[in-house]
Design a protein around this motif. Structure first.
Motif, short mmCIF file in Angstrom:
data_model
loop_
_atom_site.label_atom_id
_atom_site.label_comp_id
_atom_site.label_asym_id
_atom_site.label_seq_id
_atom_site.Cartn_x
_atom_site.Cartn_y
_atom_site.Cartn_z
N ASP A 249 12.86 2.16 46.55
CA ASP A 249 11.54 1.60 46.27
C ASP A 249 11.30 0.29 47.00
OD1 ASP A 249 10.99 3.70 44.63
OD2 ASP A 249 11.61 2.69 42.78
N GLU A 250 12.41 -0.45 47.29
CA GLU A 250 12.23 -1.75 47.93
C GLU A 250 11.99 -1.62 49.42
OE1 GLU A 250 14.79 -4.77 45.11
OE2 GLU A 250 15.68 -3.97 46.93
N SER A 251 12.53 -0.59 50.06
CA SER A 251 12.46 -0.51 51.52
C SER A 251 11.49 0.56 52.01
CB SER A 251 13.85 -0.23 52.09
OG SER A 251 14.35 0.98 51.57
N SER A 252 10.95 1.36 51.11
CA SER A 252 10.07 2.45 51.55
C SER A 252 8.62 2.00 51.55
CB SER A 252 10.26 3.66 50.62
OG SER A 252 9.97 3.31 49.29
N TYR A 253 8.33 1.00 52.37
CA TYR A 253 6.95 0.56 52.52
C TYR A 253 6.61 0.51 53.99
CZ TYR A 253 9.42 -3.83 53.30
OH TYR A 253 10.28 -4.80 53.75
N ALA A 254 5.32 0.59 54.27
CA ALA A 254 4.88 0.65 55.67
C ALA A 254 4.82 -0.74 56.26
CB ALA A 254 3.50 1.31 55.73
N LEU A 255 5.35 -0.88 57.45
CA LEU A 255 5.29 -2.14 58.17
C LEU A 255 4.55 -1.93 59.47
CD1 LEU A 255 8.89 -3.62 57.81
CD2 LEU A 255 6.80 -4.51 56.80
N SER A 256 3.67 -2.88 59.79
CA SER A 256 2.99 -2.82 61.07
C SER A 256 3.96 -3.23 62.16
CB SER A 256 1.78 -3.76 61.06
OG SER A 256 0.87 -3.41 60.03
N ASN A 257 3.69 -2.80 63.38
CA ASN A 257 4.51 -3.22 64.51
C ASN A 257 4.23 -4.69 64.82
OD1 ASN A 257 5.68 -0.70 64.83
ND2 ASN A 257 4.10 -0.01 66.26
N PHE A 258 5.29 -5.49 64.89
CA PHE A 258 5.12 -6.91 65.20
C PHE A 258 5.13 -7.11 66.71
CE2 PHE A 258 7.11 -7.12 60.93
CZ PHE A 258 6.11 -7.85 60.29
N ASN A 259 4.29 -8.00 67.16
CA ASN A 259 4.21 -8.32 68.57
C ASN A 259 4.95 -9.64 68.80
OD1 ASN A 259 3.56 -8.35 71.25
ND2 ASN A 259 1.37 -8.75 70.97
N LEU A 260 6.25 -9.54 69.05
CA LEU A 260 7.12 -10.70 69.15
C LEU A 260 7.80 -10.76 70.51
CD1 LEU A 260 8.89 -10.39 65.68
CD2 LEU A 260 6.93 -11.86 66.22
N VAL A 261 8.15 -11.97 70.90
CA VAL A 261 8.93 -12.20 72.11
C VAL A 261 10.21 -12.92 71.71
CG1 VAL A 261 9.01 -13.32 74.36
CG2 VAL A 261 6.86 -12.34 73.54
N THR A 262 11.35 -12.40 72.14
CA THR A 262 12.65 -13.02 71.81
C THR A 262 13.31 -13.51 73.09
OG1 THR A 262 12.93 -11.52 69.93
CG2 THR A 262 14.89 -12.67 70.72
N THR A 263 13.65 -14.79 73.10
CA THR A 263 14.24 -15.41 74.28
C THR A 263 15.57 -16.05 73.92
OG1 THR A 263 12.01 -15.95 75.08
CG2 THR A 263 13.87 -17.05 76.15
N PRO A 264 16.66 -15.70 74.61
CA PRO A 264 17.95 -16.35 74.35
C PRO A 264 18.02 -17.71 75.03
CG PRO A 264 18.20 -14.67 76.05
CD PRO A 264 16.77 -14.61 75.61
N ASN A 265 18.54 -18.68 74.29
CA ASN A 265 18.76 -20.02 74.84
C ASN A 265 20.13 -20.50 74.42
OD1 ASN A 265 16.07 -21.25 76.05
ND2 ASN A 265 15.48 -20.05 74.26
N ASP A 266 20.87 -21.07 75.37
CA ASP A 266 22.19 -21.62 75.06
C ASP A 266 22.09 -23.13 74.99
OD1 ASP A 266 23.34 -19.11 74.99
OD2 ASP A 266 23.94 -19.15 77.09
N PHE A 267 21.99 -23.67 73.77
CA PHE A 267 21.96 -25.12 73.56
C PHE A 267 23.37 -25.60 73.27
CE2 PHE A 267 17.63 -24.01 71.74
CZ PHE A 267 16.94 -24.38 72.89
N ASN A 268 23.72 -26.78 73.79
CA ASN A 268 25.02 -27.33 73.43
C ASN A 268 24.90 -28.10 72.11
OD1 ASN A 268 24.22 -30.06 74.00
ND2 ASN A 268 24.70 -29.74 76.17
N VAL A 269 26.06 -28.43 71.54
CA VAL A 269 26.09 -29.04 70.21
C VAL A 269 25.35 -30.37 70.20
CG1 VAL A 269 27.62 -30.11 68.50
CG2 VAL A 269 28.19 -27.88 69.48
N ALA A 270 25.52 -31.20 71.23
CA ALA A 270 24.84 -32.50 71.28
C ALA A 270 23.33 -32.33 71.26
CB ALA A 270 25.27 -33.26 72.54
N THR A 271 22.83 -31.33 71.97
CA THR A 271 21.39 -31.07 72.00
C THR A 271 20.90 -30.57 70.64
OG1 THR A 271 21.46 -30.53 74.35
CG2 THR A 271 19.57 -29.71 73.10
#
Length: 248
Positions: A16-38
């Motif tokens: 019952d919790e997961s059987s719901y309709a979801l619209s397609n999301f229009n997302l952009v995913t970009t990987p970034n490698d930040f160092n710890v100091a940043t």
């Protein structure tokens, strides 16, 4: 603990919790490698924000110490998921425990158990720093963050020289190595400026944190101590008589 680092789960069920309709999301995913100091600088300047839907900081100092040790000795750690709401405004979707552990170590302070709920108190934060200096320096809420890597079961011969060190007492090589250690950050941004697209961060948070199964004690031991004895246990556990005897 944030123990599921995968966006897609194999064990989703049609209930019952997961059987719901979801619209397609229009997302952009970009990987970034930040160092710890940043990363620490971004947190100080309010670029990385902990949203209200996140739980409180729950890691203990030993778990946080293992994270710091991993970065110093060059071991990879799980990636961070960030949602870019606007320019220089990123919400932490997954990775709060890791990010705060880094921040606290560099600041040299670790929150006491009874004071962790105070981290969300707006009176303890300010615009130009994640927490007010007087809050971090208050011994009622914080203790000094010295790496706690030795346990009662750790033989003296295996005690790491990093045990008991803090950010200021690290030798130059380890300190620079930590500052420059990179962590993969997956920055998710809506390709549209609608309120519905911003709701995607809640769905991502839910899926990242609802599908993991924690390792049990024996599974952890198997991952840490490879030996012929443990291999023998695996083989014995395939025997129905053995399993019937132990009831598992």
């Amino acid at each position: 603990m944030e123990n599921n680092e995968n966006l897609f789960m194999d064990d989703l069920v049609d209930d019952d919790e997961s059987s719901y309709a979801l619209s397609n999301f229009n997302l952009v995913t970009t990987p970034n490698d930040f160092n710890v100091a940043t990363i620490v600088a971004f947190m100080d300047k309010g670029v990385f924000k902990i949203p209200s839907f996140q739980r409180n900081f729950v890691w203990d100092i030993q778990k946080a110490s293992k994270l710091i040790e991993s970065l110093i000795i060059g071991l990879p750690i799980p990636q961070i998921f960030l949602y870019e709401k606007s320019r220089n405004n990123f919400e932490v979707i997954d990775g709060q425990q890791r990010l705060l552990s880094l921040y606290f170590f560099v600041k040299g302070r670790f929150p006491k158990n009874d004071a962790k709920y105070q981290l969300r108190n707006i009176e303890n934060t300010c615009d130009h720093s994640l927490f007010k200096e007087e809050f971090l320096n208050n011994d009622k809420y914080f203790t000094n963050f010295n790496l706690k890597l030795k346990t009662k079961a750790t033989p003296d011969s295996l005690v790491t020289p990093l045990d008991g060190k803090n950010y200021q007492t690290l030798d130059v090589n380890n300190k620079v190595g930590l500052d420059l250690a990179t962590i993969r950050n997956m920055v998710i941004k809506s390709a549209e400026s609608s309120d519905e697209e911003h709701l995607a961060r809640y769905e991502i948070f839910n899926r990242l944190n609802s599908g993991g199964v924690n390792l049990n004690g024996q599974e952890i031991r198997m991952s840490l101590y490879s030996s012929k004895f443990l291999n023998l246990l695996v083989e014995l556990n395939k025997n129905p008589v053995w399993r019937n005897f132990f009831g598992k």
